[in-house]
Structures are given as structure tokens and as C-alpha cells.
Design an enzyme around this catalytic site. Structure first.
Site, PDB file in Angstrom:
ATOM      1  N   MET A  15     -29.301  21.159 -63.957  1.00  0.00           N
ATOM      2  CA  MET A  15     -29.192  20.454 -63.408  1.00  0.00           C
ATOM      3  C   MET A  15     -30.895  20.044 -62.397  1.00  0.00           C
ATOM      4  O   MET A  15     -31.205  19.333 -61.548  1.00  0.00           O
ATOM      5  CB  MET A  15     -28.770  19.455 -62.659  1.00  0.00           C
ATOM      6  CG  MET A  15     -28.023  18.447 -63.746  1.00  0.00           C
ATOM      7  SD  MET A  15     -26.928  16.849 -63.488  1.00  0.00           S
ATOM      8  CE  MET A  15     -26.234  17.227 -62.012  1.00  0.00           C
TER       9      MET A  15
ATOM     10  N   HIS B   1     -29.425  27.567 -57.147  1.00  0.00           N
ATOM     11  CA  HIS B   1     -28.532  28.410 -56.425  1.00  0.00           C
ATOM     12  C   HIS B   1     -28.247  29.833 -56.969  1.00  0.00           C
ATOM     13  O   HIS B   1     -28.750  30.191 -58.386  1.00  0.00           O
ATOM     14  CB  HIS B   1     -28.125  27.850 -55.744  1.00  0.00           C
ATOM     15  CG  HIS B   1     -26.975  27.271 -56.554  1.00  0.00           C
ATOM     16  ND1 HIS B   1     -26.040  27.760 -57.251  1.00  0.00           N
ATOM     17  CD2 HIS B   1     -26.891  26.405 -57.134  1.00  0.00           C
ATOM     18  CE1 HIS B   1     -25.209  27.368 -57.967  1.00  0.00           C
ATOM     19  NE2 HIS B   1     -25.743  25.994 -57.124  1.00  0.00           N
ATOM     20  N   GLU B   2     -27.558  31.051 -56.072  1.00  0.00           N
ATOM     21  CA  GLU B   2     -27.266  32.023 -56.443  1.00  0.00           C
ATOM     22  C   GLU B   2     -26.599  32.121 -58.546  1.00  0.00           C
ATOM     23  O   GLU B   2     -26.898  33.186 -58.800  1.00  0.00           O
ATOM     24  CB  GLU B   2     -26.686  32.711 -56.159  1.00  0.00           C
ATOM     25  CG  GLU B   2     -28.169  33.962 -55.000  1.00  0.00           C
ATOM     26  CD  GLU B   2     -29.104  34.923 -56.194  1.00  0.00           C
ATOM     27  OE1 GLU B   2     -28.426  35.500 -56.759  1.00  0.00           O
ATOM     28  OE2 GLU B   2     -30.066  34.848 -56.063  1.00  0.00           O
TER      29      GLU B   2
ATOM     30  N   HIS C 172     -26.405  29.297 -60.592  1.00  0.00           N
ATOM     31  CA  HIS C 172     -28.100  29.097 -61.622  1.00  0.00           C
ATOM     32  C   HIS C 172     -28.205  30.499 -62.023  1.00  0.00           C
ATOM     33  O   HIS C 172     -28.136  30.457 -63.750  1.00  0.00           O
ATOM     34  CB  HIS C 172     -28.002  28.688 -61.661  1.00  0.00           C
ATOM     35  CG  HIS C 172     -27.931  26.314 -60.995  1.00  0.00           C
ATOM     36  ND1 HIS C 172     -28.536  26.048 -59.434  1.00  0.00           N
ATOM     37  CD2 HIS C 172     -27.362  25.870 -61.741  1.00  0.00           C
ATOM     38  CE1 HIS C 172     -27.461  25.241 -59.781  1.00  0.00           C
ATOM     39  NE2 HIS C 172     -26.976  24.851 -61.231  1.00  0.00           N
TER      40      HIS C 172
ATOM     41  N   GLN D 106     -15.420  21.519 -66.988  1.00  0.00           N
ATOM     42  CA  GLN D 106     -16.869  21.553 -68.422  1.00  0.00           C
ATOM     43  C   GLN D 106     -17.263  22.070 -69.321  1.00  0.00           C
ATOM     44  O   GLN D 106     -17.001  21.504 -70.899  1.00  0.00           O
ATOM     45  CB  GLN D 106     -18.106  21.213 -67.220  1.00  0.00           C
ATOM     46  CG  GLN D 106     -19.624  20.674 -68.283  1.00  0.00           C
ATOM     47  CD  GLN D 106     -20.481  21.038 -67.192  1.00  0.00           C
ATOM     48  OE1 GLN D 106     -20.759  19.694 -66.557  1.00  0.00           O
ATOM     49  NE2 GLN D 106     -20.981  21.925 -67.093  1.00  0.00           N
TER      50      GLN D 106
ATOM     51  N   SER E 116     -25.289  22.777 -55.830  1.00  0.00           N
ATOM     52  CA  SER E 116     -26.466  22.026 -54.822  1.00  0.00           C
ATOM     53  C   SER E 116     -25.672  21.545 -54.822  1.00  0.00           C
ATOM     54  O   SER E 116     -26.950  20.647 -53.555  1.00  0.00           O
ATOM     55  CB  SER E 116     -27.174  21.711 -56.740  1.00  0.00           C
ATOM     56  OG  SER E 116     -27.395  22.005 -57.460  1.00  0.00           O
ATOM     57  N   ARG E 117     -24.772  20.715 -54.350  1.00  0.00           N
ATOM     58  CA  ARG E 117     -24.172  19.820 -53.268  1.00  0.00           C
ATOM     59  C   ARG E 117     -23.958  20.153 -52.236  1.00  0.00           C
ATOM     60  O   ARG E 117     -23.680  19.295 -50.814  1.00  0.00           O
ATOM     61  CB  ARG E 117     -22.879  19.118 -53.761  1.00  0.00           C
ATOM     62  CG  ARG E 117     -23.403  18.148 -55.256  1.00  0.00           C
ATOM     63  CD  ARG E 117     -21.979  17.108 -55.399  1.00  0.00           C
ATOM     64  NE  ARG E 117     -22.247  16.050 -56.075  1.00  0.00           N
ATOM     65  CZ  ARG E 117     -23.247  15.955 -57.838  1.00  0.00           C
ATOM     66  NH1 ARG E 117     -22.370  17.349 -58.017  1.00  0.00           N
ATOM     67  NH2 ARG E 117     -22.743  15.487 -58.529  1.00  0.00           N
TER      68      ARG E 117
HETATM   69  P1  AMP Z   1     -25.687  21.773 -62.569  1.00  0.00           P
HETATM   70  O1  AMP Z   1     -27.029  22.182 -61.796  1.00  0.00           O
HETATM   71  O2  AMP Z   1     -24.593  21.598 -61.629  1.00  0.00           O
HETATM   72  O3  AMP Z   1     -25.284  21.406 -63.760  1.00  0.00           O
HETATM   73  O4  AMP Z   1     -24.936  23.694 -63.315  1.00  0.00           O
HETATM   74  C1  AMP Z   1     -25.737  23.884 -63.915  1.00  0.00           C
HETATM   75  C2  AMP Z   1     -24.625  24.890 -64.279  1.00  0.00           C
HETATM   76  O5  AMP Z   1     -24.546  26.311 -63.433  1.00  0.00           O
HETATM   77  C3  AMP Z   1     -23.427  24.773 -64.611  1.00  0.00           C
HETATM   78  O6  AMP Z   1     -22.618  25.837 -66.254  1.00  0.00           O
HETATM   79  C4  AMP Z   1     -22.376  24.826 -63.742  1.00  0.00           C
HETATM   80  O7  AMP Z   1     -21.505  25.489 -63.962  1.00  0.00           O
HETATM   81  C5  AMP Z   1     -23.418  26.652 -63.170  1.00  0.00           C
HETATM   82  N1  AMP Z   1     -22.848  26.603 -61.639  1.00  0.00           N
HETATM   83  C6  AMP Z   1     -22.977  26.031 -61.049  1.00  0.00           C
HETATM   84  N2  AMP Z   1     -22.661  26.415 -59.875  1.00  0.00           N
HETATM   85  C7  AMP Z   1     -22.453  27.927 -60.092  1.00  0.00           C
HETATM   86  C8  AMP Z   1     -21.738  28.860 -59.576  1.00  0.00           C
HETATM   87  N3  AMP Z   1     -21.372  28.658 -58.108  1.00  0.00           N
HETATM   88  N4  AMP Z   1     -21.650  29.639 -59.846  1.00  0.00           N
HETATM   89  C9  AMP Z   1     -21.543  29.850 -60.891  1.00  0.00           C
HETATM   90  N5  AMP Z   1     -22.105  29.247 -62.206  1.00  0.00           N
HETATM   91  C10 AMP Z   1     -22.366  27.586 -62.017  1.00  0.00           C
END
Ligand code: AMP
Length: 291
Positions: A30, A34-35, A37, A153, A186-187
Site C-alpha cells: 500500500m 520502508h525496509e 517492503h 493476513q 508504515s504507521r
Molecule cells: P502494506 O503496505 O502494509 O500492505 O504491506 C505490504 C507488504 O509488506 C505485506 O506483505 C506486509 O506484510 C509486508 N511488510 C510490512 N511491514 C513489514 C516488515 N516490517 N517486515 C517484512 N514485511 C513487512
């Protein structure tokens, strides 16, 4: 790196790539990258010939009182990060491309979605399952990469893919953490200076569960109590759940046997955070370290 906004174009381009016998890896996000992703993109680069990241803030997974309008949007720096990570394609669709006016079909998510996030965020996993299935249809990838950070998820997506015979492999990648243990999210940018040390309570509580298990405590009630007291000590504002469950079904358990997962959701200031840790018997824990 090709940036594509149009859904017909992304399918056409990748169909072409696929016909060329190249392996395609998909990293749905979304944005506000960050690292965590980027670790998924790097992993996809290792495994696949062509990597596609998607950036789409999916409205159907946000409840009416959630932070859809406030969700961080940092498209320019996201593009720079993806370019640096040598991502090949970025798909950034407009909301009305993904959800046409007449859209009325949703995925009824699997039973593993029922508890925890599913209970506290009604409709969330229906939105997640729907967008992920749509992305799988639009992007003919061989493998899709998700973070363990969102434990439930991934369980929902795996189950959906199995139930609906979606021809894609799901890879789960380790949670990337800040140096002190806070899971990247992201939050996290919404945490104030006062919130930031308190946010570490989630990681501390997870570590406490593992160290208590190492010390021979196998009763889930006792382990959960230890997590709650750690969260209390860190002064997090509200605990939605701090629980230990079966790693596949996410159903509650009485005793930790072979393996289990600790799941936490808690509010720090106005920011809701989630984190988890796979709990292993002491001998395995010293050989593995995949959280
Ligand atoms: P989001 O943008 O929050 O929907 O996350 C996109 C993808 O990145 C999802 O598969 C998340 O589980 C993964 N993700 C988010 N934060 C992390 C993290 N700290 N370490 C590894 N993967 C992450």
C-alpha cells in the site's frame, strides 16, 4: 523501472514476459515503503527474473472509522526506493480502475480470518482477500511475496489460494525490525516521541513469551499473562489482544507444544500496531531465528 497505471497494460506487458518463460515475482503493497517492503522486493529479485511491485491503498480493507484518508502516501520516495532496489515494474492503479462503479463481487474470506484482526476489524479480510485475488488476476506472477509481520493476513491469503486453486506460490518473508526490535510499519511514522519507546512494549512482550517458554512455562494462560504484564510495564495505551495460538489455524491453545505463534495488537497513542513471533521450543529457537 516501468511505472504502469493502466490495468490492461500491466497484464499485456507481463503476459509477454511470461510467454518468454521468465519467472515473475509480485510484491503487493500500500506504499509508504520502508525496509520491510524492500526486503520483499530483494527476495523476489533473488528468486525471479522479473519483479513487479504494486502500490494501491485498498479502500475495501479499511473500516468506516479507520485511517484510509490519513494513510501515508509517499509516492515519489516510494518510486526512488523501488528504483534503487532494481524493481522492474511498478503498478500504481487509480482506485476507480480497480473498483469500477458497478463493483459488487467480494471474496468471502476463509475461516482463519474469523478471530483476532477479523473480529476487531469487520470486513478487513474480505477487502484484503478481494484485492489480493484481483492483483493475482491482473498480474500473471509465479510467486507472490508477503511479510510475516502481518501473520494472519498471510494465513488468509494462503488459505484463499488453496481453496480457490489460484495458480501462484505464496512466499512469506521475515519481519524487518528497527535496531531495538520495533517491527517496521508504515504507521510507525505516526508515533510521537513519547509513543516511540512505549511502542517497543510489543516486541518486549513477544520476547517475554519466548523467554518464559525457554524457562519451562508452557501454559498459554501464564505466557499470555507474562505478555500482558510486559505491555502494561511499557505503558501501551490499549491491548486489543496478546494471545498465543496454533500457527496454522490461529485457534487458541492451552499449552505450547511443538510450535505456536504469539500475536499482539495494541494501541500506542492513536496508532494501532500489530506484531507477532513464532514461539519454538528452546532447542529449536537457538538454531532458527526467522521472526
Ligand atoms: P502494506 O503496505 O502494509 O500492505 O504491506 C505490504 C507488504 O509488506 C505485506 O506483505 C506486509 O506484510 C509486508 N511488510 C510490512 N511491514 C513489514 C516488515 N516490517 N517486515 C517484512 N514485511 C513487512
Amino acid at each position: 523501472m516501468k511505472v504502469i497505471h493502466d490495468l490492461n497494460e500491466i497484464y499485456a506487458q507481463l503476459d509477454f514476459v511470461r510467454c518468454d518463460s521468465k519467472r515473475i515475482g509480485l510484491v503487493p503493497t500500500m506504499g509508504a515503503l520502508h525496509e520491510g517492503h524492500l526486503s520483499l522486493v530483494r527476495r523476489a529479485k533473488q528468486d525471479c527474473d522479473v519483479v513487479v511491485a504494486t502500490i494501491f491503498v485498498n479502500p475495501t480493507q479499511f473500516g468506516p472509522n479507520e485511517d484510509l484518508s490519513k494513510y501515508p502516501r509517499t509516492l515519489e520516495s516510494d518510486m526512488a526506493s523501488l528504483r534503487l532496489a532494481e524493481c522492474d515494474f511498478v503498478f500504481v492503479p487509480a482506485s476507480d480502475q480497480i473498483y469500477r462503479k458497478e463493483h459488487s463481487t467480494y471474496v468471502d474470506p476463509p475461516s482463519v480470518s474469523t478471530r483476532w484482526e477479523g473480529e476487531l476489524r469487520p470486513g478487513h479480510f474480505r477487502g484484503v482477500a478481494t484485492i489480493v485475488l484481483k492483483l493475482f488476476q491482473l498480474i500473471p506472477a509465479h510467486v507472490a511475496y508477503f511479510g510475516r509481520k502481518d501473520y494472519q493476513q498471510v494465513a488468509v491469503i494462503r488459505s484463499m489460494v488453496d481453496d480457490l486453486n489460484v495458480p501462484i506460490r505464496i512466499e512469506t518473508c521475515p519481519t524487518v525490525r528497527e535496531a531495538d526490535g520495533l517491527a517496521m510499519s508504515s504507521r510507525n511514522r505516526y508515533l510521537s516521541e513519547q509513543d516511540r519507546p512505549r511502542a517497543l512494549g510489543l516486541w518486549r512482550a513477544l520476547c517475554k513469551a519466548q523467554s518464559s517458554l525457554n524457562a519451562g512455562i508452557q501454559s498459554v494462560a501464564e505466557l499470555e499473562a507474562a505478555m500482558h504484564s510486559e505491555l502494561l510495564a511499557a505503558q501501551v495505551d490499549y491491548v486489543d489482544y496478546a494471545t498465543i495460538v496454533h500457527p496454522d489455524t490461529l485457534e487458541p491453545m492451552m499449552q505450547v507444544g511443538e510450535s505456536a505463534v504469539a500475536l499482539i495488537a495494541a494501541k500506542v497513542g492513536s496508532t494501532r500496531l500489530i506484531d507477532n513471533m513464532t514461539l519454538l521450543p528452546p532447542i529449536q529457537r537457538s538454531n532458527e531465528g526467522s521472526n
